[in-house]
Design an enzyme around this catalytic site. Structure first.
Site, PDB file in Angstrom:
ATOM      1  N   MET A   1       0.786  -1.191   0.000  1.00  0.00           N
ATOM      2  CA  MET A   1       0.000   0.000   0.000  1.00  0.00           C
ATOM      3  C   MET A   1       0.830   1.259   0.000  1.00  0.00           C
ATOM      4  O   MET A   1       0.385   2.223  -0.555  1.00  0.00           O
ATOM      5  CB  MET A   1      -1.009  -0.115   1.122  1.00  0.00           C
ATOM      6  CG  MET A   1      -1.263   1.014   2.071  1.00  0.00           C
ATOM      7  SD  MET A   1      -0.051   1.724   3.140  1.00  0.00           S
ATOM      8  CE  MET A   1       0.650   0.414   4.014  1.00  0.00           C
ATOM      9  N   PRO A   2       2.039   1.290   0.519  1.00  0.00           N
ATOM     10  CA  PRO A   2       2.799   2.540   0.404  1.00  0.00           C
ATOM     11  C   PRO A   2       3.262   2.793  -1.033  1.00  0.00           C
ATOM     12  O   PRO A   2       3.467   1.854  -1.796  1.00  0.00           O
ATOM     13  CB  PRO A   2       4.025   2.310   1.298  1.00  0.00           C
ATOM     14  CG  PRO A   2       3.718   1.129   2.127  1.00  0.00           C
ATOM     15  CD  PRO A   2       2.737   0.315   1.352  1.00  0.00           C
ATOM     16  N   PHE A   3       3.378   4.062  -1.347  1.00  0.00           N
ATOM     17  CA  PHE A   3       3.998   4.483  -2.600  1.00  0.00           C
ATOM     18  C   PHE A   3       5.194   5.325  -2.204  1.00  0.00           C
ATOM     19  O   PHE A   3       5.056   6.298  -1.463  1.00  0.00           O
ATOM     20  CB  PHE A   3       3.025   5.284  -3.463  1.00  0.00           C
ATOM     21  CG  PHE A   3       3.660   5.851  -4.699  1.00  0.00           C
ATOM     22  CD1 PHE A   3       4.301   5.032  -5.612  1.00  0.00           C
ATOM     23  CD2 PHE A   3       3.635   7.213  -4.943  1.00  0.00           C
ATOM     24  CE1 PHE A   3       4.897   5.548  -6.752  1.00  0.00           C
ATOM     25  CE2 PHE A   3       4.227   7.744  -6.082  1.00  0.00           C
ATOM     26  CZ  PHE A   3       4.852   6.909  -6.984  1.00  0.00           C
TER      27      PHE A   3
END
Length: 126
Positions: A1-3
């Site tokens: 989920m992190p970018f």
């Protein structure tokens, strides 16, 4: 989920850039419980005319090896978890590719879960 966006001075080899992504991903897995295959990162290189920073801001002695890391993630973690992430990134990048902790700059951007679409035009977390 992190970018994750990673900005460095131009001229580092591919192995160096790969070590950056691996160290940051390992840190996210260790502290934010991010799954191994949940990796979305870009590395951009900038020449000296396009890379600006405070060499001594907050009495931290930075060099041209500074790595600017911006991580966009769900707004679900507290201050303690965020501090663990920052420390893990600095430690992992010191190990490989050998970046001084003074040259590790991290900015975390918290967003609501509905601000993500991982494809198909769907808000998977909404």
């Amino acid at each position: 989920m992190p970018f994750t966006r990673i900005a460095v001075r131009a001229g580092k080899p591919a192995a160096y850039r790969k070590a950056l992504t691996q160290g940051i991903q390992r840190s996210l897995m260790e502290t934010f419980n991010v799954p191994e295959d949940d990796i979305f990162m870009v590395v951009t290189e900038h020449d000296g005319d396009n890379f600006f920073y405070g060499k001594q801001y907050l009495d931290i002695q930075r060099s041209d090896d500074l790595v600017l890391i911006q991580i966009t993630a769900n707004a679900t973690r507290g201050v303690a978890e965020k501090k663990k992430l920052y420390a893990a990134i600095a430690a992992n990048l010191a190990e490989s590719p050998g970046i001084r902790p003074e040259d590790v700059f991290v900015n975390l951007v918290d967003v609501p879960k509905e601000n993500w679409s991982f494809g198909l035009g769907i808000a998977q977390y909404a």
